[in-house]
Design an enzyme around this catalytic site. Structure first.
Site, PDB file in Angstrom:
ATOM      1  CG  HIS A  36     -38.073  22.568  10.978  1.00  0.00           C
ATOM      2  ND1 HIS A  36     -37.453  21.819  10.226  1.00  0.00           N
ATOM      3  CD2 HIS A  36     -38.502  23.883  10.523  1.00  0.00           C
ATOM      4  CE1 HIS A  36     -37.463  22.975   9.135  1.00  0.00           C
ATOM      5  NE2 HIS A  36     -38.193  23.770   9.238  1.00  0.00           N
ATOM      6  N   GLY A 125     -44.846  27.588  -5.022  1.00  0.00           N
ATOM      7  CA  GLY A 125     -43.517  27.757  -4.240  1.00  0.00           C
ATOM      8  C   GLY A 125     -43.913  28.618  -2.935  1.00  0.00           C
ATOM      9  N   GLY A 127     -44.906  27.244  -0.207  1.00  0.00           N
ATOM     10  CA  GLY A 127     -44.874  26.136   1.134  1.00  0.00           C
ATOM     11  C   GLY A 127     -45.993  26.062   1.629  1.00  0.00           C
ATOM     12  CG  LEU A 128     -49.110  27.646   1.332  1.00  0.00           C
ATOM     13  CD1 LEU A 128     -50.480  28.815   0.814  1.00  0.00           C
ATOM     14  CD2 LEU A 128     -49.424  27.867   2.719  1.00  0.00           C
ATOM     15  CG  ASP A 175     -46.151  18.970   4.584  1.00  0.00           C
ATOM     16  OD1 ASP A 175     -46.387  19.649   5.816  1.00  0.00           O
ATOM     17  OD2 ASP A 175     -44.980  19.356   3.970  1.00  0.00           O
ATOM     18  CE1 TYR A 225     -38.080  20.177   6.557  1.00  0.00           C
ATOM     19  CE2 TYR A 225     -37.298  18.077   5.828  1.00  0.00           C
ATOM     20  CZ  TYR A 225     -38.144  18.977   6.342  1.00  0.00           C
ATOM     21  OH  TYR A 225     -39.018  18.055   6.874  1.00  0.00           O
TER      22      TYR A 225
HETATM   23  C1  GLA Z   1     -41.970  20.911   5.441  1.00  0.00           C
HETATM   24  C2  GLA Z   1     -41.776  19.471   5.430  1.00  0.00           C
HETATM   25  C3  GLA Z   1     -42.795  19.014   6.921  1.00  0.00           C
HETATM   26  C4  GLA Z   1     -42.306  19.660   8.171  1.00  0.00           C
HETATM   27  C5  GLA Z   1     -42.062  21.221   7.886  1.00  0.00           C
HETATM   28  C6  GLA Z   1     -41.458  21.910   9.017  1.00  0.00           C
HETATM   29  O1  GLA Z   1     -43.292  21.423   5.116  1.00  0.00           O
HETATM   30  O2  GLA Z   1     -42.561  18.822   4.318  1.00  0.00           O
HETATM   31  O3  GLA Z   1     -42.628  17.653   6.832  1.00  0.00           O
HETATM   32  O4  GLA Z   1     -41.042  19.194   8.377  1.00  0.00           O
HETATM   33  O5  GLA Z   1     -41.432  21.697   6.688  1.00  0.00           O
HETATM   34  O6  GLA Z   1     -42.256  21.876  10.231  1.00  0.00           O
END
Ligand code: GLA
Length: 394
Positions: A36, A125, A127-128, A175, A225
């Site tokens: 973040h 799902g 988060g990768l 990402d 978020y």
């Molecule tokens: C997600 C978002 C990224 C980043 C992370 C937290 O993966 O896509 O841009 O903000 O959360 O670090």
């Protein structure tokens, strides 16, 4: 059969043998530390994974795109015209490539019709970053097939814009950057404001990076978020009234303490996380350079605590996985990775303790949470690229 070969076969089965099938790949990513901080102009330290999204494409003679995903066979072939590129809920996953195609056309690239078959092996799902992965695999494909001549950095920025504007997720650049610019055996230390970056070799010695998936469905993740982002932005705005600041990452702890009366309690906590996370990420990069993995692990643990208490993006599943991991003999660091609220943790575990880690953390997690976690050994790989089919076939 390798995945690209299998995909070529699927392409033939569905669309017949076009004369110019080409195969592309973009990885998933795991962030080691620096969470973040990207949309706050700070530091991140992610790496690209070996798992990711493959795509085979062939040109069509008309202005239509016909897309099929092996991961969503029930959705069949999704069809749209190059002259009607709008985000349409019924097109589901295909909105990601559609947004990228639109962005290329907006840049003046002469895109023509395509048949594309996708297949990804990033757990759904988790988060990768499967969404950034499909954006980048589509970008590299269009860039190569229509000789657009964009640099990888331009494609990274384009993919982020697609996510922000076409998909409507207000993410930072981490990402897309990790997935586009990642490098085998390396993490990327990125300063998200200047986009200055450095590749740091990952020398794990007798340790492994273990990713543990909470398997929690992240229902409200996007709004939570965006709320975090808004708190940071409103705190910055207030402090900009009296201090020369460009981003939240320019704020010092001293300034935060001195001007606390201007901010709400929540804003103070969010900004405090960003400041301390940037400090930890810089220290962690140095620890990696020095081969000091145990310090790296300590910083990972601190990162999780800050994400739990100050940024409040963890939750019972992530906290439980981290707590159980830390109790294991041979674990030197454990934290959530990615946006939070569910998704995965990242752990550094001694090689010969990995089996026990997976078994014991797995059993205890299921007992406490009520469903099973999944575990993967993270293999670090390269960023998005075209795959040489000849090499694959011989
Ligand atoms: C997600 C978002 C990224 C980043 C992370 C937290 O993966 O896509 O841009 O903000 O959360 O670090």
């Amino acid at each position: 059969m390798t995945l690209p070969k299998k995909l070529m076969k699927t392409m033939e089965d569905i669309f017949g043998s076009g004369d110019s099938n080409r195969v592309f790949f973009a990885p998933g990513r795991v962030n080691l530390i620096g969470e973040h901080t990207d949309y706050n102009g700070g530091y991140v330290l992610p790496c690209a994974l070996e798992i990711g999204t493959y795509a085979v494409a062939q040109k069509r003679k008309d202005r239509e795109c016909h897309l099929y995903s092996v991961n969503f066979p029930e959705e069949g072939v999704i069809t749209f015209s190059l002259d009607d590129l709008v985000n349409d809920e019924k097109d589901g996953w295909a909105n990601y490539p559609k947004g990228v195609i639109k962005a290329f056309i907006n840049k003046g690239v002469e895109v023509r019709g395509l048949n594309i078959v996708f297949e990804g092996n990033i757990p759904n799902g988790a988060g990768l970053s499967s969404s950034a992965s499909i954006e980048l695999v589509t970008s590299v494909m269009l860039n190569e097939m229509f000789e657009a001549g964009l640099s990888m950095l331009e494609m990274v920025e384009l993919a982020k814009e697609v996510e922000n504007e076409f998909i409507g997720v207000n993410c930072g650049i981490m990402d897309q950057f990790a997935i586009g610019m990642g490098k085998n055996h390396h993490a990327v230390m990125l300063h998200c404001d200047s986009l200055k970056y450095e590749y740091l070799p990952i020398k794990l010695d007798r340790y492994s990076i273990i990713i543990a998936n909470t398997n929690k469905q992240r229902g409200l993740a996007t709004s939570a978020y965006n709320e975090r982002r808004e708190s940071c932005e409103s705190a910055l705005k207030k402090l900009q009234g009296i201090l020369p600041l460009q981003t939240v990452s320019d704020i010092t702890l001293q300034q935060l303490n001195d001007h606390a009366e201007l901010l709400e309690e929540t804003e103070i906590k969010r900004v405090r996380h960003v400041i301390t996370e940037n400090q930890r990420t810089k220290k962690a990069a140095q620890a990696l350079i020095n081969g000091n993995l145990s310090l790296f692990g300590v910083l990972m643990n601190q990162s999780h605590e800050s994400l739990k208490k100050d940024y409040e993006v963890t939750g019972i599943e992530l906290d439980t996985l981290v707590e159980l991991a830390r109790k294991q003999n041979g674990t030197i660091g454990a934290r959530m990775t990615g946006a939070g609220f569910g998704g995965c943790t990242v752990n550094i575990v001694e090689d010969d303790k990995v089996e026990a880690f997976i078994e014991e953390v797995g059993i205890a997690y299921k007992e406490r949470i009520g469903w099973a976690a999944d575990f993967y050994t993270a293999k670090i790989g390269d960023g998005a690229k075209e795959i040489d089919i000849k090499e694959e076939i011989t």
